[in-house]
Scaffold this motif. Structure first.
Motif, mmCIF file in Angstrom:
data_model
loop_
_atom_site.group_PDB
_atom_site.id
_atom_site.type_symbol
_atom_site.label_atom_id
_atom_site.label_comp_id
_atom_site.label_asym_id
_atom_site.label_seq_id
_atom_site.Cartn_x
_atom_site.Cartn_y
_atom_site.Cartn_z
ATOM 1 N N CYS A 33 38.666 38.730 40.153
ATOM 2 C CA CYS A 33 39.116 39.408 41.362
ATOM 3 C C CYS A 33 38.134 39.178 42.510
ATOM 4 O O CYS A 33 36.980 38.797 42.300
ATOM 5 C CB CYS A 33 39.302 40.903 41.107
ATOM 6 S SG CYS A 33 37.763 41.845 40.984
ATOM 7 N N HIS A 34 38.589 39.433 43.723
ATOM 8 C CA HIS A 34 37.796 39.183 44.924
ATOM 9 C C HIS A 34 36.478 39.957 44.905
ATOM 10 O O HIS A 34 35.422 39.416 45.273
ATOM 11 C CB HIS A 34 38.607 39.563 46.163
ATOM 12 C CG HIS A 34 37.838 39.461 47.437
ATOM 13 N ND1 HIS A 34 37.556 38.253 48.040
ATOM 14 C CD2 HIS A 34 37.254 40.428 48.220
ATOM 15 C CE1 HIS A 34 36.864 38.464 49.140
ATOM 16 N NE2 HIS A 34 36.658 39.766 49.278
ATOM 17 N N ARG A 87 28.787 36.060 44.688
ATOM 18 C CA ARG A 87 28.531 35.082 45.751
ATOM 19 C C ARG A 87 27.379 35.520 46.650
ATOM 20 O O ARG A 87 26.478 34.729 46.952
ATOM 21 C CB ARG A 87 29.793 34.876 46.598
ATOM 22 C CG ARG A 87 29.620 33.823 47.692
ATOM 23 C CD ARG A 87 30.806 33.799 48.649
ATOM 24 N NE ARG A 87 30.902 35.032 49.428
ATOM 25 C CZ ARG A 87 30.159 35.298 50.502
ATOM 26 N NH1 ARG A 87 29.240 34.434 50.911
ATOM 27 N NH2 ARG A 87 30.320 36.432 51.161
ATOM 28 N N ARG A 108 33.937 38.300 42.580
ATOM 29 C CA ARG A 108 33.477 37.028 43.151
ATOM 30 C C ARG A 108 32.506 37.273 44.304
ATOM 31 O O ARG A 108 31.498 36.577 44.436
ATOM 32 C CB ARG A 108 34.660 36.186 43.636
ATOM 33 C CG ARG A 108 35.564 35.679 42.523
ATOM 34 C CD ARG A 108 36.393 34.483 42.975
ATOM 35 N NE ARG A 108 37.068 34.705 44.235
ATOM 36 C CZ ARG A 108 38.265 35.281 44.370
ATOM 37 N NH1 ARG A 108 38.907 35.705 43.284
ATOM 38 N NH2 ARG A 108 38.824 35.420 45.564
ATOM 39 N N GLU A 109 32.805 38.265 45.147
ATOM 40 C CA GLU A 109 31.958 38.547 46.298
ATOM 41 C C GLU A 109 30.584 39.071 45.888
ATOM 42 O O GLU A 109 29.562 38.683 46.460
ATOM 43 C CB GLU A 109 32.640 39.548 47.231
ATOM 44 C CG GLU A 109 33.622 38.928 48.191
ATOM 45 C CD GLU A 109 32.940 37.945 49.136
ATOM 46 O OE1 GLU A 109 32.307 38.390 50.115
ATOM 47 O OE2 GLU A 109 33.040 36.725 48.885
ATOM 48 N N LYS A 141 32.551 31.232 41.897
ATOM 49 C CA LYS A 141 33.532 30.160 42.105
ATOM 50 C C LYS A 141 34.777 30.297 41.219
ATOM 51 O O LYS A 141 35.668 29.449 41.275
ATOM 52 C CB LYS A 141 32.885 28.805 41.830
ATOM 53 C CG LYS A 141 31.678 28.505 42.711
ATOM 54 C CD LYS A 141 30.985 27.228 42.252
ATOM 55 C CE LYS A 141 29.722 26.962 43.047
ATOM 56 N NZ LYS A 141 28.987 25.784 42.527
ATOM 57 N N ASP A 142 34.827 31.339 40.399
ATOM 58 C CA ASP A 142 35.902 31.481 39.421
ATOM 59 C C ASP A 142 37.088 32.220 40.037
ATOM 60 O O ASP A 142 37.062 33.446 40.182
ATOM 61 C CB ASP A 142 35.379 32.236 38.187
ATOM 62 C CG ASP A 142 36.379 32.243 37.042
ATOM 63 O OD1 ASP A 142 37.553 31.900 37.265
ATOM 64 O OD2 ASP A 142 35.977 32.608 35.921
ATOM 65 N N ASP A 143 38.131 31.493 40.380
ATOM 66 C CA ASP A 143 39.291 32.094 41.035
ATOM 67 C C ASP A 143 40.094 33.006 40.120
ATOM 68 O O ASP A 143 40.978 33.738 40.603
ATOM 69 C CB ASP A 143 40.216 30.989 41.577
ATOM 70 C CG ASP A 143 39.604 30.253 42.757
ATOM 71 O OD1 ASP A 143 38.725 30.840 43.417
ATOM 72 O OD2 ASP A 143 39.984 29.088 42.997
ATOM 73 N N SER A 144 39.822 32.972 38.823
ATOM 74 C CA SER A 144 40.534 33.871 37.913
ATOM 75 C C SER A 144 39.984 35.301 37.996
ATOM 76 O O SER A 144 40.616 36.235 37.504
ATOM 77 C CB SER A 144 40.435 33.361 36.469
ATOM 78 O OG SER A 144 39.123 33.535 35.958
ATOM 79 N N ARG A 173 42.837 41.777 33.199
ATOM 80 C CA ARG A 173 42.372 40.454 33.594
ATOM 81 C C ARG A 173 40.878 40.376 33.281
ATOM 82 O O ARG A 173 40.237 41.383 32.984
ATOM 83 C CB ARG A 173 42.635 40.176 35.066
ATOM 84 C CG ARG A 173 41.844 41.048 36.024
ATOM 85 C CD ARG A 173 42.264 40.838 37.467
ATOM 86 N NE ARG A 173 42.029 39.480 37.942
ATOM 87 C CZ ARG A 173 42.308 39.082 39.183
ATOM 88 N NH1 ARG A 173 42.846 39.936 40.058
ATOM 89 N NH2 ARG A 173 42.062 37.837 39.574
ATOM 90 N N THR A 199 33.686 35.457 33.738
ATOM 91 C CA THR A 199 34.165 34.143 33.318
ATOM 92 C C THR A 199 34.090 34.043 31.792
ATOM 93 O O THR A 199 33.035 34.304 31.206
ATOM 94 C CB THR A 199 33.304 33.044 33.951
ATOM 95 O OG1 THR A 199 33.367 33.176 35.373
ATOM 96 C CG2 THR A 199 33.784 31.667 33.544
#
Length: 297
Positions: free
Chosen positions: A182-183, A190, A186-187, A177-180, A45, A49
């Motif tokens: 992994c957590h 963020r 993103r964290e 903000k990219d849900d594609s 994956r 982004t």
């Protein structure tokens, strides 16, 4: 580093300092407890982004295929976080060298928050690189090509810091903000964006004051030299995202040739400009830049 005159502090600057210091206390978190690091991250994956990849918008993006792009995104992300590690280390050295020193009496209290937060950022970026890439890519700093006056040197230090933070934040805010993604990715982005929003607000106020002080201290010819240097720094910073070692680790052929081709590709200019849009607009608005012409971009 020479001694510079006191900052031309105004009520706005004091209000911003107080507000940001309060937010630093209110938003404080322990990064050593905040992050839950999984043993591995999924390889099949995207780790960055796609629109932020250095091949985006070029023929290479269209021909590589999704598997190769995902592999590239892993190493592009390791390079991005590695650049953060090196950039933060350099800015910490500069800020620590100025805390509670003549000319920086007023912002020194906020410097304590800044130094603590940036040290924690450096830790979690390096932790990501070492856990999931088993390396931190190297970096070479762009050195000054002149012996600057104290007012110029101080202005350049904090202007480079501001530009670096704004460039990074473009990536952080997008990936958070990219849900594609992994957590964990993103964290990381963020939380860094949350802290950097304060640092950028502070940096803009401080750089404006330092710019005013510099223009009063040196001749116009020197100010033009400073602008030219900063424009080269902008290009250097953007070009550092194109790393041949990344392309090699991603298994792409002719890594150095690919880097040179991407940097020369006119289809990349719009994406680069988008990444630096906010700091460039600030530099123009404050008169740091007389125009938006850059050596390459």
């Amino acid at each position: 580093m020479g001694v510079a005159a006191p900052l031309p502090v105004n009520d706005r600057f004091l209000e911003v300092l107080n507000r940001l210091s309060e937010r630093s206390v209110e938003d404080y978190y322990n990064p050593y407890q905040t992050f839950q690091w999984p043993e591995t991250l999924e390889e099949n994956r995207f780790w960055m982004t796609p629109e932020l990849l250095t091949v985006y918008g070029t023929e290479h993006y269209d021909t590589l295929g999704e598997e190769a792009l995902q592999r590239l995104s892993k190493w592009e992300s390791i390079n991005f976080y590695s650049l953060n590690v090196h950039g933060i280390r350099e800015l910490l050295i500069e800020v620590v060298g100025r805390i509670h020193m003549p000319g920086f009496e007023v912002p020194s209290d906020f410097f304590h928050h800044f130094i603590g937060e940036e040290n924690e950022h450096m830790w979690f970026f390096s932790e990501f690189c070492r856990r999931y890439g088993h390396k931190i890519y190297g970096s070479t700093a762009m050195r000054a090509d002149a012996a600057w006056e104290p007012e110029v040197e101080n202005f350049l230090v904090f202007t480079r810091i501001l530009f670096f933070e704004e460039l990074v934040d473009h990536y952080n805010s997008r990936m958070a903000k990219d849900d594609s993604l992994c957590h964990t990715i993103r964290e990381v982005n963020r939380i860094h964006h949350q802290d950097e929003s304060r640092h950028i607000a502070f940096g803009r106020e401080l750089v404006s004051l330092l710019h005013q002080r510099m223009r009063e201290a040196v001749p116009a010819a020197r100010v033009r030299e400073v602008e030219a240097y900063l424009k080269r720094y902008v290009v250097y910073s953007v070009n550092s995202l194109y790393n041949p070692h990344v392309y090699r680790d991603a298994g792409l052929p002719d890594p150095l040739g690919l880097r040179n081709a991407l940097i020369a590709d006119p289809s990349r200019r719009a994406h680069e400009r988008k990444a630096i849009r906010k700091p460039l607009a600030f530099f123009l608005k404050t008169g740091i830049f007389s125009d938006d012409t850059l050596p390459v971009l």
